[in-house]
Design an enzyme around this catalytic site. Sequence first.
Site, PDB file in Angstrom:
ATOM      1  N   ARG A  77       0.858  -1.188   0.000  1.00 14.71           N
ATOM      2  CA  ARG A  77       0.000   0.000   0.000  1.00 14.71           C
ATOM      3  C   ARG A  77       0.890   1.232   0.000  1.00 14.71           C
ATOM      4  O   ARG A  77       1.708   1.410   0.910  1.00 14.71           O
ATOM      5  CB  ARG A  77      -0.903   0.009   1.238  1.00 14.71           C
ATOM      6  CG  ARG A  77      -1.687   1.302   1.368  1.00 14.71           C
ATOM      7  CD  ARG A  77      -2.567   1.366   2.604  1.00 14.71           C
ATOM      8  NE  ARG A  77      -3.206   2.669   2.655  1.00 14.71           N
ATOM      9  CZ  ARG A  77      -3.180   3.506   3.687  1.00 14.71           C
ATOM     10  NH1 ARG A  77      -2.576   3.172   4.810  1.00 14.71           N
ATOM     11  NH2 ARG A  77      -3.773   4.677   3.613  1.00 14.71           N
ATOM     12  N   HIS A 123      -2.845  10.936   0.776  1.00 13.70           N
ATOM     13  CA  HIS A 123      -2.345  10.717   2.142  1.00 13.70           C
ATOM     14  C   HIS A 123      -1.690  12.024   2.600  1.00 13.70           C
ATOM     15  O   HIS A 123      -0.473  12.089   2.808  1.00 13.70           O
ATOM     16  CB  HIS A 123      -1.380   9.534   2.161  1.00 13.70           C
ATOM     17  CG  HIS A 123      -1.099   8.972   3.527  1.00 13.70           C
ATOM     18  ND1 HIS A 123      -1.221   7.630   3.823  1.00 13.70           N
ATOM     19  CD2 HIS A 123      -0.690   9.562   4.665  1.00 13.70           C
ATOM     20  CE1 HIS A 123      -0.880   7.423   5.098  1.00 13.70           C
ATOM     21  NE2 HIS A 123      -0.563   8.585   5.630  1.00 13.70           N
ATOM     22  N   GLU A 169      -7.311   8.541   6.489  1.00 13.02           N
ATOM     23  CA  GLU A 169      -7.574   9.180   7.779  1.00 13.02           C
ATOM     24  C   GLU A 169      -8.067  10.620   7.683  1.00 13.02           C
ATOM     25  O   GLU A 169      -7.367  11.554   8.114  1.00 13.02           O
ATOM     26  CB  GLU A 169      -6.313   9.123   8.653  1.00 13.02           C
ATOM     27  CG  GLU A 169      -5.765   7.726   8.856  1.00 13.02           C
ATOM     28  CD  GLU A 169      -4.654   7.667   9.901  1.00 13.02           C
ATOM     29  OE1 GLU A 169      -4.136   8.724  10.284  1.00 13.02           O
ATOM     30  OE2 GLU A 169      -4.331   6.555  10.361  1.00 13.02           O
ATOM     31  N   ASN A 309      -7.335   1.803   9.750  1.00 13.10           N
ATOM     32  CA  ASN A 309      -6.026   2.043  10.364  1.00 13.10           C
ATOM     33  C   ASN A 309      -6.206   1.953  11.864  1.00 13.10           C
ATOM     34  O   ASN A 309      -7.123   2.582  12.417  1.00 13.10           O
ATOM     35  CB  ASN A 309      -5.489   3.429  10.006  1.00 13.10           C
ATOM     36  CG  ASN A 309      -4.959   3.495   8.591  1.00 13.10           C
ATOM     37  OD1 ASN A 309      -5.028   2.512   7.838  1.00 13.10           O
ATOM     38  ND2 ASN A 309      -4.436   4.647   8.207  1.00 13.10           N
ATOM     39  N   TYR A 311      -4.085   1.449  15.778  1.00 15.20           N
ATOM     40  CA  TYR A 311      -2.820   1.404  16.514  1.00 15.20           C
ATOM     41  C   TYR A 311      -2.940   1.042  17.989  1.00 15.20           C
ATOM     42  O   TYR A 311      -2.059   0.424  18.544  1.00 15.20           O
ATOM     43  CB  TYR A 311      -2.103   2.761  16.390  1.00 15.20           C
ATOM     44  CG  TYR A 311      -1.532   2.993  15.006  1.00 15.20           C
ATOM     45  CD1 TYR A 311      -0.243   2.592  14.705  1.00 15.20           C
ATOM     46  CD2 TYR A 311      -2.292   3.577  13.996  1.00 15.20           C
ATOM     47  CE1 TYR A 311       0.287   2.773  13.440  1.00 15.20           C
ATOM     48  CE2 TYR A 311      -1.773   3.766  12.721  1.00 15.20           C
ATOM     49  CZ  TYR A 311      -0.482   3.355  12.454  1.00 15.20           C
ATOM     50  OH  TYR A 311       0.033   3.521  11.195  1.00 15.20           O
ATOM     51  N   GLU A 380      -3.422  -0.073   7.956  1.00 14.33           N
ATOM     52  CA  GLU A 380      -2.242   0.282   8.752  1.00 14.33           C
ATOM     53  C   GLU A 380      -2.369  -0.316  10.135  1.00 14.33           C
ATOM     54  O   GLU A 380      -3.457  -0.307  10.728  1.00 14.33           O
ATOM     55  CB  GLU A 380      -2.098   1.807   8.958  1.00 14.33           C
ATOM     56  CG  GLU A 380      -1.535   2.548   7.795  1.00 14.33           C
ATOM     57  CD  GLU A 380      -1.448   4.046   8.056  1.00 14.33           C
ATOM     58  OE1 GLU A 380      -1.270   4.466   9.216  1.00 14.33           O
ATOM     59  OE2 GLU A 380      -1.577   4.799   7.077  1.00 14.33           O
TER      60      GLU A 380
HETATM   61  C1  PNW Z   1      -1.128   7.376  10.829  1.00 13.86           C
HETATM   62  N1  PNW Z   1      -2.818  10.217  16.436  1.00 13.86           N
HETATM   63  O1  PNW Z   1      -1.260   8.619  11.435  1.00 13.86           O
HETATM   64  C2  PNW Z   1      -0.774   7.761   9.404  1.00 13.86           C
HETATM   65  O2  PNW Z   1      -1.656   7.271   8.434  1.00 13.86           O
HETATM   66  C3  PNW Z   1       0.650   7.531   9.036  1.00 13.86           C
HETATM   67  O3  PNW Z   1       0.995   8.376   7.981  1.00 13.86           O
HETATM   68  C4  PNW Z   1       1.523   7.686  10.267  1.00 13.86           C
HETATM   69  O4  PNW Z   1       2.881   7.661   9.961  1.00 13.86           O
HETATM   70  C5  PNW Z   1       1.148   6.573  11.223  1.00 13.86           C
HETATM   71  O5  PNW Z   1      -0.221   6.627  11.546  1.00 13.86           O
HETATM   72  C6  PNW Z   1       1.942   6.569  12.517  1.00 13.86           C
HETATM   73  O6  PNW Z   1       1.708   7.740  13.244  1.00 13.86           O
HETATM   74  C7  PNW Z   1      -1.654   8.908  12.689  1.00 13.86           C
HETATM   75  O7  PNW Z   1      -2.265  11.229  16.912  1.00 13.86           O
HETATM   76  C8  PNW Z   1      -1.029   9.991  13.285  1.00 13.86           C
HETATM   77  O8  PNW Z   1      -3.724   9.599  17.065  1.00 13.86           O
HETATM   78  C9  PNW Z   1      -1.421  10.424  14.508  1.00 13.86           C
HETATM   79  C10 PNW Z   1      -2.449   9.765  15.166  1.00 13.86           C
HETATM   80  C11 PNW Z   1      -3.076   8.678  14.583  1.00 13.86           C
HETATM   81  C12 PNW Z   1      -2.673   8.254  13.335  1.00 13.86           C
END
Ligand code: PNW
Length: 479
Positions: A77, A123, A169, A309, A311, A380
């Site tokens: 991707r 993006h 996002e 996405n 995390y 992601e």
């Molecule tokens: C994603 N937050 O961004 C993005 O899609 C990527 O480009 C980035 O590198 C990756 O996550 C890691 O950070 C985020 O603050 C950035 O919650 C910040 C947040 C969430 C997602």
Amino acid sequence: MTTSKLPSDFLWGFATASYQIEGSPDADGRLPANWDTFTSIPGKVADGSSGAVACDSYNRTDEDIALLKQCRAKAYRFSLSWSRIIPLGGRNDPVNEKGIQHYVKFVDDLLAAGITPMVTLFHWDLPDNLDKRYGGFLNKEEFVADFANYARVVYKALPKVKHWITFNEPWCSSILGYSTGLFAPGRTSDRTKSAEGDSSREPWIVGHSLLVAHGAAVKVYRDEFKPQNGGEIGITLNGDWAMPWDPENPADVEACDRKIEFSISWFADPVYFGKYPDSMRKQLGDRLPEFTEEDAALVKGSNDFYGMNHYCANYIKNKTGEADPDDFLGNLESLLEDKNGTPVGPETQSAWLQPHPEGFRKLLKWLSDRYGKPKIYVTENGTSLKGENDLPIDQLLNDEFRVNYFRGYIAAMADSYTLDGVNVRAYMAWSLLDNFEWAEGYETRFGVTYVDYEGGQKRHPKKSAKEIGNFFDQYIEKS
Ligand code: PNW
């Protein structure tokens, strides 16, 4: 021992984004993106850096493809730089054949290597001229028309691409770009950070423009390209799992759904139901734009798959009383510890990220239930490591913490598929390479590959680069 499985056609690989890896901002006719402008303002990026060189991926497509092959990835991707393709951005501006040919060749080379391209149209790197010309996302009419035109140019040039993502996002573009001002274009009500901006109104206008632009780009694909090319298209939304700060307090329990609605359903409800969540309408009133009938029809039903996405997770504490006009969370606090001081997970280099794999499985189920069992592509998932940038290279390459992260999250996903019946069909690890981590600069690394920024951008795969393939070997059913 788990017996959970993933289907034999499960697609997995790695993700990146153009501004974070490509560098070469002036090559072959490219003009500035908003992030080129934003990073040139002192104080906006932690280490004062920019994407001017990054991983130099614009000149190293062969190396990146070799890395993907080495990791045994089935898919990749990546995102396109709009300002390489239409440098001034607009529908009446010239198309840059050299920029297009770069991506045509890249897609051909990926396919020749047996790797399926998954392409993100946008993006975050907006042609800067569109911000200057008409205020970018703040001008719905102009932006939607320009994005639809850009999408058409791209679909036409890349008929071999079968997996399209319109926006990455939109929450980040709206909130971080127009409320907190942490991301380009950096607009906010906070006058110590920006001379312009209105955090109480602009993020909601921006989110609305992005949704309608997504709908318009999907319509172009379905009407003009899908019949011949047969691909699929969706939007990628970020969102974390939400857990009550005090599980005994019904207000905290209720606030968890509201948190997910303000971050995910803000976009997903219009895409699946044609309207914004009631909780948002209730709090934001007429600051949240209304859909015209025409726009609602464009947006509703516009996902062939749900791009996810993901995390981490947060503890949610309800706030009582009237919401602050600049609030974007849903009148609640989002915390990394619960009432007893239990953390979400271990610390990482990212202030917002603490791993919690159980939350991934729970959010997959939540999404599957709310949106009628959509096909989900995880576009992601990944982690930074506390202090990774300061380690000597031999230790840095042995990224056991990241290996554990992927082990936990991939296991949670397999359980979600096997035990919860969630239709999750793809997974892209963030990221193939250490890269420009936006406002964090290069200090925070998310790659499964170490990039030596002082040593000519040389790539060194970390342990996690190899282990992800082993995890998928374990879960994916042999056909
Ligand atoms: C994603 N937050 O961004 C993005 O899609 C990527 O480009 C980035 O590198 C990756 O996550 C890691 O950070 C985020 O603050 C950035 O919650 C910040 C947040 C969430 C997602």
